[in-house]
Design a protein around this motif. Structure first.
Motif, PDB file in Angstrom:
ATOM      1  N   TYR A  72      58.540 -23.217 -11.731  1.00  0.00           N
ATOM      2  CA  TYR A  72      57.874 -24.503 -11.477  1.00  0.00           C
ATOM      3  C   TYR A  72      56.509 -24.543 -12.171  1.00  0.00           C
ATOM      4  O   TYR A  72      56.162 -25.519 -12.844  1.00  0.00           O
ATOM      5  N   TYR A  73      55.727 -23.472 -12.034  1.00  0.00           N
ATOM      6  CA  TYR A  73      54.404 -23.443 -12.676  1.00  0.00           C
ATOM      7  C   TYR A  73      54.544 -23.557 -14.199  1.00  0.00           C
ATOM      8  O   TYR A  73      53.756 -24.227 -14.859  1.00  0.00           O
ATOM      9  N   GLN A  74      55.571 -22.885 -14.740  1.00  0.00           N
ATOM     10  CA  GLN A  74      55.797 -22.990 -16.197  1.00  0.00           C
ATOM     11  C   GLN A  74      56.121 -24.423 -16.581  1.00  0.00           C
ATOM     12  O   GLN A  74      55.595 -24.963 -17.554  1.00  0.00           O
ATOM     13  N   ALA A  75      57.004 -25.048 -15.807  1.00  0.00           N
ATOM     14  CA  ALA A  75      57.396 -26.433 -16.103  1.00  0.00           C
ATOM     15  C   ALA A  75      56.187 -27.352 -16.052  1.00  0.00           C
ATOM     16  O   ALA A  75      56.092 -28.324 -16.795  1.00  0.00           O
ATOM     17  N   ARG A  76      55.248 -27.032 -15.191  1.00  0.00           N
ATOM     18  CA  ARG A  76      54.044 -27.853 -15.043  1.00  0.00           C
ATOM     19  C   ARG A  76      53.004 -27.573 -16.126  1.00  0.00           C
ATOM     20  O   ARG A  76      52.056 -28.331 -16.278  1.00  0.00           O
ATOM     21  N   GLY A  77      53.151 -26.430 -16.825  1.00  0.00           N
ATOM     22  CA  GLY A  77      52.101 -26.041 -17.771  1.00  0.00           C
ATOM     23  C   GLY A  77      50.905 -25.457 -17.034  1.00  0.00           C
ATOM     24  O   GLY A  77      49.757 -25.648 -17.436  1.00  0.00           O
ATOM     25  N   TRP A  78      51.185 -24.759 -15.924  1.00  0.00           N
ATOM     26  CA  TRP A  78      50.141 -24.092 -15.152  1.00  0.00           C
ATOM     27  C   TRP A  78      50.306 -22.584 -15.336  1.00  0.00           C
ATOM     28  O   TRP A  78      51.396 -22.113 -15.692  1.00  0.00           O
ATOM     29  N   ASP A  79      49.257 -21.820 -15.075  1.00  0.00           N
ATOM     30  CA  ASP A  79      49.409 -20.371 -15.204  1.00  0.00           C
ATOM     31  C   ASP A  79      50.073 -19.796 -13.948  1.00  0.00           C
ATOM     32  O   ASP A  79      50.456 -20.538 -13.035  1.00  0.00           O
ATOM     33  N   ASN A  80      50.186 -18.463 -13.899  1.00  0.00           N
ATOM     34  CA  ASN A  80      50.902 -17.816 -12.786  1.00  0.00           C
ATOM     35  C   ASN A  80      50.234 -17.985 -11.432  1.00  0.00           C
ATOM     36  O   ASN A  80      50.829 -17.708 -10.397  1.00  0.00           O
ATOM     37  N   HIS A  81      48.963 -18.378 -11.459  1.00  0.00           N
ATOM     38  CA  HIS A  81      48.260 -18.630 -10.191  1.00  0.00           C
ATOM     39  C   HIS A  81      48.371 -20.100  -9.782  1.00  0.00           C
ATOM     40  O   HIS A  81      47.785 -20.516  -8.784  1.00  0.00           O
ATOM     41  N   GLY A  82      49.071 -20.882 -10.593  1.00  0.00           N
ATOM     42  CA  GLY A  82      49.200 -22.310 -10.280  1.00  0.00           C
ATOM     43  C   GLY A  82      47.988 -23.105 -10.731  1.00  0.00           C
ATOM     44  O   GLY A  82      47.708 -24.174 -10.183  1.00  0.00           O
ATOM     45  N   ILE A  83      47.274 -22.601 -11.737  1.00  0.00           N
ATOM     46  CA  ILE A  83      46.091 -23.320 -12.242  1.00  0.00           C
ATOM     47  C   ILE A  83      46.455 -24.021 -13.551  1.00  0.00           C
ATOM     48  O   ILE A  83      46.960 -23.371 -14.480  1.00  0.00           O
ATOM     49  N   PRO A  84      46.246 -25.333 -13.633  1.00  0.00           N
ATOM     50  CA  PRO A  84      46.569 -26.035 -14.884  1.00  0.00           C
ATOM     51  C   PRO A  84      45.820 -25.423 -16.067  1.00  0.00           C
ATOM     52  O   PRO A  84      44.621 -25.124 -15.965  1.00  0.00           O
ATOM     53  N   THR A  85      46.535 -25.211 -17.184  1.00  0.00           N
ATOM     54  CA  THR A  85      45.889 -24.624 -18.363  1.00  0.00           C
ATOM     55  C   THR A  85      44.996 -25.671 -19.025  1.00  0.00           C
ATOM     56  O   THR A  85      45.170 -26.877 -18.815  1.00  0.00           O
ATOM     57  N   ARG A  86      44.071 -25.201 -19.861  1.00  0.00           N
ATOM     58  CA  ARG A  86      43.158 -26.134 -20.540  1.00  0.00           C
ATOM     59  C   ARG A  86      43.937 -27.061 -21.460  1.00  0.00           C
ATOM     60  O   ARG A  86      43.620 -28.233 -21.602  1.00  0.00           O
ATOM     61  N   LEU A  87      45.000 -26.512 -22.077  1.00  0.00           N
ATOM     62  CA  LEU A  87      45.819 -27.352 -22.959  1.00  0.00           C
ATOM     63  C   LEU A  87      46.467 -28.482 -22.153  1.00  0.00           C
ATOM     64  O   LEU A  87      46.466 -29.642 -22.569  1.00  0.00           O
ATOM     65  N   LYS A  88      47.016 -28.145 -20.986  1.00  0.00           N
ATOM     66  CA  LYS A  88      47.669 -29.170 -20.161  1.00  0.00           C
ATOM     67  C   LYS A  88      46.671 -30.267 -19.789  1.00  0.00           C
ATOM     68  O   LYS A  88      46.965 -31.460 -19.886  1.00  0.00           O
ATOM     69  N   LEU A  89      45.466 -29.855 -19.410  1.00  0.00           N
ATOM     70  CA  LEU A  89      44.459 -30.854 -19.018  1.00  0.00           C
ATOM     71  C   LEU A  89      44.079 -31.732 -20.206  1.00  0.00           C
ATOM     72  O   LEU A  89      43.910 -32.939 -20.078  1.00  0.00           O
ATOM     73  N   LYS A  90      43.986 -31.117 -21.377  1.00  0.00           N
ATOM     74  CA  LYS A  90      43.655 -31.873 -22.596  1.00  0.00           C
ATOM     75  C   LYS A  90      44.760 -32.897 -22.872  1.00  0.00           C
ATOM     76  O   LYS A  90      44.497 -34.073 -23.161  1.00  0.00           O
ATOM     77  N   LEU A  91      46.010 -32.443 -22.774  1.00  0.00           N
ATOM     78  CA  LEU A  91      47.138 -33.345 -23.051  1.00  0.00           C
ATOM     79  C   LEU A  91      47.172 -34.530 -22.086  1.00  0.00           C
ATOM     80  O   LEU A  91      47.660 -35.602 -22.417  1.00  0.00           O
ATOM     81  N   LEU A  92      46.665 -34.309 -20.877  1.00  0.00           N
ATOM     82  CA  LEU A  92      46.699 -35.376 -19.868  1.00  0.00           C
ATOM     83  C   LEU A  92      45.402 -36.187 -19.824  1.00  0.00           C
ATOM     84  O   LEU A  92      45.237 -37.056 -18.966  1.00  0.00           O
ATOM     85  N   GLY A  93      44.482 -35.870 -20.719  1.00  0.00           N
ATOM     86  CA  GLY A  93      43.214 -36.617 -20.733  1.00  0.00           C
ATOM     87  C   GLY A  93      42.318 -36.255 -19.562  1.00  0.00           C
ATOM     88  O   GLY A  93      41.530 -37.068 -19.096  1.00  0.00           O
ATOM     89  N   LEU A  94      42.466 -35.010 -19.071  1.00  0.00           N
ATOM     90  CA  LEU A  94      41.640 -34.572 -17.938  1.00  0.00           C
ATOM     91  C   LEU A  94      40.690 -33.449 -18.359  1.00  0.00           C
ATOM     92  O   LEU A  94      40.179 -32.717 -17.518  1.00  0.00           O
ATOM     93  N   GLU A  95      40.479 -33.304 -19.671  1.00  0.00           N
ATOM     94  CA  GLU A  95      39.718 -32.143 -20.155  1.00  0.00           C
ATOM     95  C   GLU A  95      38.266 -32.146 -19.708  1.00  0.00           C
ATOM     96  O   GLU A  95      37.613 -31.113 -19.682  1.00  0.00           O
ATOM     97  N   ASP A  96      37.736 -33.308 -19.338  1.00  0.00           N
ATOM     98  CA  ASP A  96      36.316 -33.348 -18.960  1.00  0.00           C
ATOM     99  C   ASP A  96      36.081 -32.937 -17.514  1.00  0.00           C
ATOM    100  O   ASP A  96      34.942 -32.878 -17.054  1.00  0.00           O
ATOM    101  N   LEU A  97      37.158 -32.667 -16.773  1.00  0.00           N
ATOM    102  CA  LEU A  97      36.966 -32.372 -15.344  1.00  0.00           C
ATOM    103  C   LEU A  97      36.690 -30.897 -15.116  1.00  0.00           C
ATOM    104  O   LEU A  97      37.135 -30.062 -15.842  1.00  0.00           O
TER     105      LEU A  97
END
Ligand code: SF4
Length: 610
Positions: A585-610
């Motif tokens: 599930y975390y892989q499908a989400r683009g999150w790391d093994n701790h369930g934290i969204p990766t910087r790339l995922k946040l960038k792709l979603l337009g959330l990089e400034d958070l």
């Protein structure tokens, strides 16, 4: 479009950019944006610094079929993370008609207060409403102020019960304890007078989309059964056919004590075909609903007198029925009626009483709590008494149970049979028989919840939306399924469209109506990306609140006690299998093994400034 921010006597209207609406749409999207930007994760959920946000969905109030939902959000006092509850409330269309996309409630009043919103905003003394139930309160508002759309707390919210709800003209924003957040602000009610219809620039094109939506609804085979039996339509299928309908605090996985003794041709009282034919009822649709599932049932009972109860819902057939081993329709109807009057979440209240009944059966409740009470499964009188005590925090037992299963089991023990995730009690699916649902309730950002992903839909039917050959008994690909179903489900929380229109009004069918309403072209991909963005933002909020992979978890009963009997006999979600699904599930989400969204995922979603 504006926010209406109310902090004590200060009232501000704040313009909202079109780009914000395009990015977050409405409902949960706008709600979580406000909570995140205000760093609400740093605040105690019951302190004056928490913020209660009321956000109608983007299409709520526009006349688009079943677009009726309003989302209430705050930091939850029970999960300590995202607090979110939806209601088909008239307050949403009333706000939209005044161009308000969200009410933002800050601070705390020093006495019980009502907020009246019409041409002005008036803050009124509500001391005389103190500890009135939700019906008494709405009757008094009608008498004192006239016809307004309302959001009200009952005694449970005033007493800061962590399982209290907000009542909205017969609908409940029930989950995640938001009644307590409103109570902590000393707000007894919010009353809004709507104005005209919501302004839409491209009226004619929007009407065409409404027509198409009506056709989709008409062709949906579920429409008839929903209108006939309400949400209870799937009761028999889940209970008898699949055997994943919890009973007796998840000790059983179908309503064994009733169905094992059933004579041929006998219809049990909780079966919707019994009460929809033996009792008078009338539809009670959410605003803008063209296919009402919801109804008021008229009960004239020797034991309880005359009352009208909203429902009965599929969920309460479990929480106040099978979970307590109560099979008499009028008993369950009266319990449901009381939960609504007292302002308690009927799912959490029933689950908590069910846990207490098992704790009593095991002899672990100390006498100082019991004061002579016998809390046996099947005893409706005791269940009613406990519910009232919980709402008013009456006596040691009322205070113990008022905050739900997690808190009660941390005080007197009984963790091994306490069923909750992120602190929230479960709805009516025994997830031991459904791998996808098990993963969905564990990863749900608002705690144990069936509507966060609606994974039960593909798992019970085998086929839904873009999914085929789904097998509830297999863990295969469930990480991917849950991710997509969470984003699918979030789409409804952004637009305000009812989740019971999920088969007819799917995102790809609604995207044109949204584009017309916004007057800017949105693609299906961009729409799903908006859902994913909002889901990720809720996850980031939970991480900031201190939640981690350890909180994406299930209780021991789900991992270590196999289903004993029925169609799902022998099933359990083994811990090792669960952890593997969680990784996927975390892989499908683009999150790391701790369930934290990766910087790339946040960038792709337009959330990089958070
Ligand atoms: S289908 Fe039921 S829950 Fe959905 S909008 Fe209609 S009445 Fe409300």
């Amino acid at each position: 479009m504006q926010y209406l921010e109310i902090n004590g006597e200060d009232v501000k209207k704040i313009d909202v950019d079109k780009s914000t609406i395009e990015k977050y749409l409405g409902g949960t999207g706008i709600g979580i944006k406000i909570l995140y930007e205000n760093k609400v994760w740093e605040k105690d959920p019951l302190s004056e610094e928490n913020i209660l946000v009321i956000s109608p969905g983007l299409l709520t109030g526009t006349g688009y079929p079943t677009a009726s939902k309003t989302i209430f959000m705050a930091r939850s006092p029970i999960t300590k993370g995202v607090g979110r509850a939806a209601a088909g409330a008239t307050i949403g269309p009333a706000l939209k008609s005044r161009n308000i996309v969200s009410i933002i409630l800050r601070g705390r009043y020093n006495k019980l207060t009502g907020i009246i919103i019409d041409e002005d905003v008036n803050i009124v003394d509500a001391s005389k409403y103190s500890l009135k139930n939700t019906k008494e309160t709405s009757d008094k508002i009608l008498e004192e102020f006239g016809n307004y759309s309302t959001a009200i707390i009952g005694p449970a919210g005033e007493k800061l019960s962590l399982i209290s709800s907000i009542e909205c003209d017969g609908r409940q924003a029930a989950r995640t304890g938001l009644g307590a957040v409103m109570g902590s602000k000393n707000i007894k009610f919010i009353a809004v007078k709507g104005k005209n219809i919501v302004e839409i620039e491209k009226k004619q094109s929007f009407r065409e989309e409404i027509k198409k939506a009506m056709e989709y609804i008409k062709k949906d085979p579920r429409t008839n059964s929903d209108m006939k039996f309400g949400t209870g339509a799937s009761f028999d299928q889940v209970n008898r056919f699949h055997g994943v309908f919890p009973a007796k605090n998840f000790q059983q996985s179908y309503f064994q004590d009733v169905y094992d003794k059933l004579k041929e041709g006998e219809v049990p009282q909780l079966d919707p075909s019994y009460w929809t034919t033996n009792y008078e009822w009338k539809y009670h649709p959410c605003p803008g609903c063209t296919k009402p599932c919801s109804r008021y049932v008229h009960v004239n009972s020797k034991k309880y007198g005359e009352f009208y109860v909203e429902g009965l819902e599929y969920e309460t057939l479990y929480s106040l029925g099978s979970n307590l081993n109560i099979s008499n329709f009028e008993d369950v109807a009266y319990l449901h009626y009381q939960a609504d009057l007292l302002g308690l979440d009927a799912i959490s209240a029933g689950a908590t009483i069910g846990w207490a009944m098992e704790a009593y059966e095991r002899g672990i409740i100390p006498e100082k709590y019991l004061e002579g009470m016998k809390i046996n499964f099947g005893d409706a009188n005791i269940a009613i008494e406990l519910m009232k005590k919980m709402a008013y925090r009456e006596g040691e037992i009322g205070n113990l149970l008022a905050d739900g299963v997690k808190k009660a089991s941390s005080i007197i023990g009984g963790k091994e049979f306490a069923v909750y995730s992120k602190g929230m009690e479960p709805p009516a699916y025994d997830v031991r028989g459904m791998y996808g649902m098990a993963l969905a309730v564990a990863t749900s950002v608002r705690g144990w919840d069936h509507l966060d992903a609606m994974a039960y839909v593909p798992e019970l039917s085998g086929k839904f939306w873009f999914f085929e050959n789904v097998n509830r008994r297999s863990p295969m690909n469930k990480g991917y399924l849950v991710k997509e179903m969470q984003d699918f489900s979030t789409f409804y929380d952004l637009t305000g469209i009812c989740k019971f229109s999920r088969a007819s009004l799917t995102p790809e069918r609604v995207v044109d109506a949204i584009s017309i309403f916004l007057d800017s072209k949105l693609s299906f991909r961009e729409l799903m990306e908006a859902s994913e963005r909002v889901y990720n933002l809720q996850k980031l909020f939970n991480l900031k609140c201190g939640l981690s992979r350890d909180d994406d978890s299930l209780p021991p009963r789900i991992h270590y006690e196999r289903i004993k009997k029925g169609p799902s006999e022998g099933m359990v979600i083994e811990k090792i299998e669960f952890e593997r699904m969680l990784d996927e599930y975390y892989q499908a989400r683009g999150w790391d093994n701790h369930g934290i969204p990766t910087r790339l995922k946040l960038k792709l979603l337009g959330l990089e400034d958070l």
